[in-house]
Design a protein around this motif. Structure first.
Motif, PDB file in Angstrom:
ATOM      1  N   ARG A  30      12.013  14.869  -0.320  1.00 23.55           N
ATOM      2  CA  ARG A  30      13.299  14.171  -0.385  1.00 23.55           C
ATOM      3  C   ARG A  30      13.229  12.986  -1.340  1.00 23.55           C
ATOM      4  NH1 ARG A  30      15.868  14.301   5.786  1.00 23.55           N
ATOM      5  NH2 ARG A  30      15.171  16.422   6.295  1.00 23.55           N
ATOM      6  N   MET A  31      12.030  12.416  -1.490  1.00 20.17           N
ATOM      7  CA  MET A  31      11.855  11.299  -2.416  1.00 20.17           C
ATOM      8  C   MET A  31      11.789  11.770  -3.868  1.00 20.17           C
ATOM      9  SD  MET A  31       8.976   9.172  -0.244  1.00 20.17           S
ATOM     10  CE  MET A  31       9.095   7.557  -1.013  1.00 20.17           C
ATOM     11  N   GLY A  32      11.605  13.067  -4.071  1.00 26.33           N
ATOM     12  CA  GLY A  32      11.463  13.601  -5.425  1.00 26.33           C
ATOM     13  C   GLY A  32      10.114  13.314  -6.046  1.00 26.33           C
ATOM     14  N   LEU A  33       9.091  13.091  -5.209  1.00 25.30           N
ATOM     15  CA  LEU A  33       7.769  12.700  -5.700  1.00 25.30           C
ATOM     16  C   LEU A  33       6.730  13.809  -5.597  1.00 25.30           C
ATOM     17  CD1 LEU A  33       7.519   9.090  -4.211  1.00 25.30           C
ATOM     18  CD2 LEU A  33       8.256   9.780  -6.509  1.00 25.30           C
ATOM     19  N   ARG A  34       7.161  15.001  -5.186  1.00 22.51           N
ATOM     20  CA  ARG A  34       6.172  16.062  -4.967  1.00 22.51           C
ATOM     21  C   ARG A  34       5.408  16.401  -6.236  1.00 22.51           C
ATOM     22  NH1 ARG A  34       2.405  18.142  -4.249  1.00 22.51           N
ATOM     23  NH2 ARG A  34       1.807  19.966  -3.061  1.00 22.51           N
ATOM     24  N   GLU A  35       6.080  16.472  -7.378  1.00 22.90           N
ATOM     25  CA  GLU A  35       5.405  16.837  -8.621  1.00 22.90           C
ATOM     26  C   GLU A  35       4.431  15.753  -9.062  1.00 22.90           C
ATOM     27  OE1 GLU A  35       5.343  19.727 -10.205  1.00 22.90           O
ATOM     28  OE2 GLU A  35       6.504  20.428  -8.480  1.00 22.90           O
ATOM     29  N   ALA A  36       4.826  14.483  -8.922  1.00 22.97           N
ATOM     30  CA  ALA A  36       3.929  13.384  -9.284  1.00 22.97           C
ATOM     31  C   ALA A  36       2.680  13.402  -8.419  1.00 22.97           C
ATOM     32  CB  ALA A  36       4.654  12.041  -9.139  1.00 22.97           C
ATOM     33  N   ILE A  37       2.848  13.700  -7.138  1.00 25.11           N
ATOM     34  CA  ILE A  37       1.694  13.770  -6.244  1.00 25.11           C
ATOM     35  C   ILE A  37       0.840  14.989  -6.572  1.00 25.11           C
ATOM     36  CG2 ILE A  37       1.049  14.180  -3.827  1.00 25.11           C
ATOM     37  CD1 ILE A  37       3.383  12.324  -3.058  1.00 25.11           C
ATOM     38  N   ARG A  38       1.466  16.109  -6.865  1.00 29.31           N
ATOM     39  CA  ARG A  38       0.704  17.312  -7.221  1.00 29.31           C
ATOM     40  C   ARG A  38      -0.171  17.055  -8.442  1.00 29.31           C
ATOM     41  NH1 ARG A  38       4.550  20.795  -7.208  1.00 29.31           N
ATOM     42  NH2 ARG A  38       4.053  21.875  -5.270  1.00 29.31           N
ATOM     43  N   ASP A  39       0.349  16.305  -9.420  1.00 31.71           N
ATOM     44  CA  ASP A  39      -0.422  16.021 -10.625  1.00 31.71           C
ATOM     45  C   ASP A  39      -1.647  15.155 -10.356  1.00 31.71           C
ATOM     46  OD1 ASP A  39       1.391  17.479 -12.107  1.00 31.71           O
ATOM     47  OD2 ASP A  39       2.516  15.736 -12.814  1.00 31.71           O
ATOM     48  N   GLY A  74       0.811  -1.214   0.000  1.00 28.27           N
ATOM     49  CA  GLY A  74       0.000   0.000   0.000  1.00 28.27           C
ATOM     50  C   GLY A  74       0.840   1.258   0.000  1.00 28.27           C
ATOM     51  N   ILE A  75       0.988   1.890   1.170  1.00 31.52           N
ATOM     52  CA  ILE A  75       1.747   3.135   1.295  1.00 31.52           C
ATOM     53  C   ILE A  75       3.055   2.897   2.043  1.00 31.52           C
ATOM     54  CG2 ILE A  75       1.718   5.520   2.112  1.00 31.52           C
ATOM     55  CD1 ILE A  75      -0.360   4.864  -0.086  1.00 31.52           C
ATOM     56  N   ALA A  76       2.960   2.379   3.273  1.00 32.15           N
ATOM     57  CA  ALA A  76       4.146   2.236   4.120  1.00 32.15           C
ATOM     58  C   ALA A  76       5.195   1.320   3.493  1.00 32.15           C
ATOM     59  CB  ALA A  76       3.742   1.715   5.498  1.00 32.15           C
ATOM     60  N   GLY A  77       4.773   0.171   2.975  1.00 33.68           N
ATOM     61  CA  GLY A  77       5.725  -0.799   2.438  1.00 33.68           C
ATOM     62  C   GLY A  77       6.523  -0.274   1.257  1.00 33.68           C
ATOM     63  N   PRO A  78       5.873   0.233   0.207  1.00 31.10           N
ATOM     64  CA  PRO A  78       6.639   0.779  -0.918  1.00 31.10           C
ATOM     65  C   PRO A  78       7.480   1.991  -0.541  1.00 31.10           C
ATOM     66  CG  PRO A  78       4.390   0.293  -1.590  1.00 31.10           C
ATOM     67  CD  PRO A  78       4.439   0.124  -0.105  1.00 31.10           C
ATOM     68  N   ALA A  79       7.002   2.819   0.408  1.00 37.12           N
ATOM     69  CA  ALA A  79       7.818   3.964   0.839  1.00 37.12           C
ATOM     70  C   ALA A  79       9.108   3.479   1.486  1.00 37.12           C
ATOM     71  CB  ALA A  79       7.029   4.837   1.814  1.00 37.12           C
ATOM     72  N   LEU A  80       9.026   2.441   2.307  1.00 39.06           N
ATOM     73  CA  LEU A  80      10.228   1.865   2.910  1.00 39.06           C
ATOM     74  C   LEU A  80      11.139   1.274   1.838  1.00 39.06           C
ATOM     75  CD1 LEU A  80      11.849   0.945   5.435  1.00 39.06           C
ATOM     76  CD2 LEU A  80      10.464  -1.153   5.397  1.00 39.06           C
ATOM     77  N   VAL A  84      -1.209  14.228   3.230  1.00 41.46           N
ATOM     78  CA  VAL A  84       0.216  14.253   3.585  1.00 41.46           C
ATOM     79  C   VAL A  84       0.444  15.542   4.358  1.00 41.46           C
ATOM     80  CG1 VAL A  84       2.579  14.193   2.724  1.00 41.46           C
ATOM     81  CG2 VAL A  84       0.775  12.950   1.496  1.00 41.46           C
ATOM     82  N   ARG A  85       0.838  15.404   5.631  1.00 41.01           N
ATOM     83  CA  ARG A  85       0.881  16.554   6.536  1.00 41.01           C
ATOM     84  C   ARG A  85       2.266  16.731   7.143  1.00 41.01           C
ATOM     85  NH1 ARG A  85      -4.307  18.015   8.478  1.00 41.01           N
ATOM     86  NH2 ARG A  85      -5.961  16.677   7.694  1.00 41.01           N
ATOM     87  N   GLY A  86       2.547  17.978   7.514  1.00 39.12           N
ATOM     88  CA  GLY A  86       3.710  18.280   8.329  1.00 39.12           C
ATOM     89  C   GLY A  86       5.002  17.736   7.766  1.00 39.12           C
ATOM     90  N   VAL A  87       5.743  17.025   8.615  1.00 39.58           N
ATOM     91  CA  VAL A  87       7.058  16.501   8.254  1.00 39.58           C
ATOM     92  C   VAL A  87       6.975  15.523   7.085  1.00 39.58           C
ATOM     93  CG1 VAL A  87       8.999  15.146   9.133  1.00 39.58           C
ATOM     94  CG2 VAL A  87       7.955  16.883  10.571  1.00 39.58           C
ATOM     95  N   ALA A  88       5.838  14.848   6.932  1.00 48.26           N
ATOM     96  CA  ALA A  88       5.695  13.914   5.810  1.00 48.26           C
ATOM     97  C   ALA A  88       5.838  14.625   4.465  1.00 48.26           C
ATOM     98  CB  ALA A  88       4.354  13.193   5.890  1.00 48.26           C
ATOM     99  N   ARG A  89       5.506  15.919   4.404  1.00 46.65           N
ATOM    100  CA  ARG A  89       5.714  16.670   3.168  1.00 46.65           C
ATOM    101  C   ARG A  89       7.210  16.771   2.856  1.00 46.65           C
ATOM    102  NH1 ARG A  89       1.331  20.454   4.923  1.00 46.65           N
ATOM    103  NH2 ARG A  89       2.937  21.951   5.509  1.00 46.65           N
ATOM    104  N   GLY A  96       7.625   7.096   9.170  1.00 47.86           N
ATOM    105  CA  GLY A  96       8.156   5.857   9.735  1.00 47.86           C
ATOM    106  C   GLY A  96       9.024   5.107   8.751  1.00 47.86           C
ATOM    107  N   ALA A  97       8.622   5.086   7.470  1.00 45.80           N
ATOM    108  CA  ALA A  97       9.416   4.407   6.445  1.00 45.80           C
ATOM    109  C   ALA A  97      10.788   5.062   6.298  1.00 45.80           C
ATOM    110  CB  ALA A  97       8.666   4.427   5.117  1.00 45.80           C
ATOM    111  N   TYR A  98      10.817   6.376   6.300  1.00 50.79           N
ATOM    112  CA  TYR A  98      12.091   7.098   6.177  1.00 50.79           C
ATOM    113  C   TYR A  98      12.998   6.804   7.364  1.00 50.79           C
ATOM    114  CZ  TYR A  98      15.374  11.017   6.112  1.00 50.79           C
ATOM    115  OH  TYR A  98      16.515  11.783   6.136  1.00 50.79           O
ATOM    116  N   VAL A  99      12.435   6.847   8.569  1.00 55.60           N
ATOM    117  CA  VAL A  99      13.240   6.632   9.779  1.00 55.60           C
ATOM    118  C   VAL A  99      13.729   5.191   9.850  1.00 55.60           C
ATOM    119  CG1 VAL A  99      13.223   6.645  12.302  1.00 55.60           C
ATOM    120  CG2 VAL A  99      12.122   8.510  11.030  1.00 55.60           C
ATOM    121  N   LEU A 100      12.847   4.228   9.607  1.00 58.28           N
ATOM    122  CA  LEU A 100      13.255   2.822   9.674  1.00 58.28           C
ATOM    123  C   LEU A 100      14.346   2.519   8.645  1.00 58.28           C
ATOM    124  CD1 LEU A 100      13.011  -0.045  10.735  1.00 58.28           C
ATOM    125  CD2 LEU A 100      11.013  -0.368   9.230  1.00 58.28           C
TER     126      LEU A 100
END
Length: 394
Positions: free
Chosen positions: A54-63, A9-15, A44-49, A302-306
């Protein structure tokens, strides 16, 4: 390092995104046969932004973002009784600056990892040992250095390695359904919500492409039984019979919806997120419920930290301990319910519904605004470490 992640879903692929960049060999096992489309809107809130930047996905998400002007509490005639514009709390209110369908975010994360990660759709883990031996429904057995349960509230990895579902999942006294409405009419880009006596809540929020997501929730302390789809729809029709506003249209659209979903409203609390070489991430280890509203953000952070701790530590066990230490306060805040919890979300009486409308109209006025700012700033309650020295891009 060989890492097995359960949950696509979300957490696994982000990790997986971060780990493969740190040189790990990553496998994701997902029981569905393809990335699951649709789903409710997530934010997507706060630090998650910062993480998605850092993942370089902001533009893909904006679209793929959903255009929402804000949230509105309406009466039976559809008149707005209280509103919260999307920019009222700096993009951190009920409707956040970044709103996206869960399926769209999952697709973006899948596409960002597909070339470097071993995705295994239509499979799941059926047996697991603390030292990383995993047996699959497809019949194979492999050993991994790390096994991650990122498979949601009803985590199969958590059940195999930590204990039964009932030990960690706390019902909050409610159930909820959501499903797509193909022709919702003009919502003017507002997320609308309606309360009815008896602890009933209906909502509708716009999606990309002209559809909308309807939701039906209600308070109950009756024991949860996972009936079939027909039984779930029957319960909703019985609960919401005779309710006004848009609800009759929702009930009429429900049988034809391609993505009908119905479940308990729950929280997940696990004291320690690790057992041997097995660790939990996201909703599998810490879920505050839709009422708390930080599930996606906690998964991304959590994915970034782990991943960073696994890249930096001398052993998986040391990484798991550092991951929990880094995340503990953030998760504690992020899983805390808003004042009143389920009772405030779904008032029982007409009087309490009117009082809710009055209190919501006070959201932008002191002292209510100050109280809510504390609630909405929880998404920033962690400082991200720079893991670049350990080989993780920053």
């Amino acid at each position: 390092m060989r890492v097995l992640i359960s949950g696509g879903g979300i957490a696994g692929p982000a990790l997986a995104f971060w780990l493969q960049r740190a040189g790990a060999e990553v496998t994701i096992v997902e029981r569905s046969r393809a990335p699951r489309p649709g789903g409710h809107a997530v934010d997507v809130r706060g630090v998650a932004r910062d993480v998605i930047e850092r993942m370089g996905l902001r533009e893909a998400i904006r679209d793929s973002q959903v255009d929402e002007r804000g949230w509105a509490l309406v009466d039976a005639r559809g008149r707005k009784r209280a509103t919260m514009p999307a920019d009222l709390f700096g993009g951190e209110g009920i409707v956040a600056e970044i709103e996206i369908a869960r399926g769209d975010l999952a697709r973006i994360l899948h596409d960002a990892t597909a070339g470097a990660v071993d995705w295994r759709f239509g499979d799941r883990i059926t047996a697991l040992t603390p030292d990383g031996d995993a047996t699959f429904a497809s019949g194979g057995r492999e050993r991994f250095d790390v096994v991650v349960g990122a498979d949601g509230v009803r985590s199969g990895v958590r059940a195999l390695a930590f204990g039964p579902h009932e030990e960690f999942v706390r019902p909050l006294g409610g159930r909820g359904a959501y499903f797509t409405v193909a022709d919702p009419g003009d919502l003017d880009n507002w997320f609308e919500m309606f309360n009815a006596p008896g602890g009933l809540v209906a909502g509708i929020r716009p999606e990309r492409g002209g559809t909308a997501k309807a939701s039906l929730s209600f308070r109950t302390n009756e024991p949860w039984t996972r009936t079939d789809k027909a039984g779930q729809m029957r319960e909703l029709r019985e609960r919401f019979a005779g309710i006004g506003w848009r609800v009759p249209g929702f009930l009429a659209s429900m049988p034809d919806a391609p993505d009908f979903y119905f479940d308990e409203i729950t929280q997940v609390h696990v004291e320690k997120w690790r057992r041997g070489r097995v660790v939990l991430l996201g909703d599998a280890g810490y879920c505050g419920s839709p009422l708390a509203g930080l599930g996606t953000s906690m998964s991304l952070v959590g994915a970034y930290v782990l991943a960073g701790e696994l890249a930096a530590a001398a052993s998986p066990e040391a990484a798991f301990a550092a991951y929990q230490e880094q995340m503990a306060a953030y998760v504690k805040d992020g899983t805390q319910l808003p004042p009143g919890g389920m009772k405030a979300f779904a008032p029982n009486s007409s009087l309490m519904i009117r009082m809710r409308a009055v209190s919501m109209r006070m959201m932008g006025v002191w002292p209510m605004k100050g109280m809510l700012e504390k609630q909405f700033t929880k998404a920033d309650a962690i400082t991200l470490k720079n893991y670049a020295p350990a080989g993780l891009p920053s």
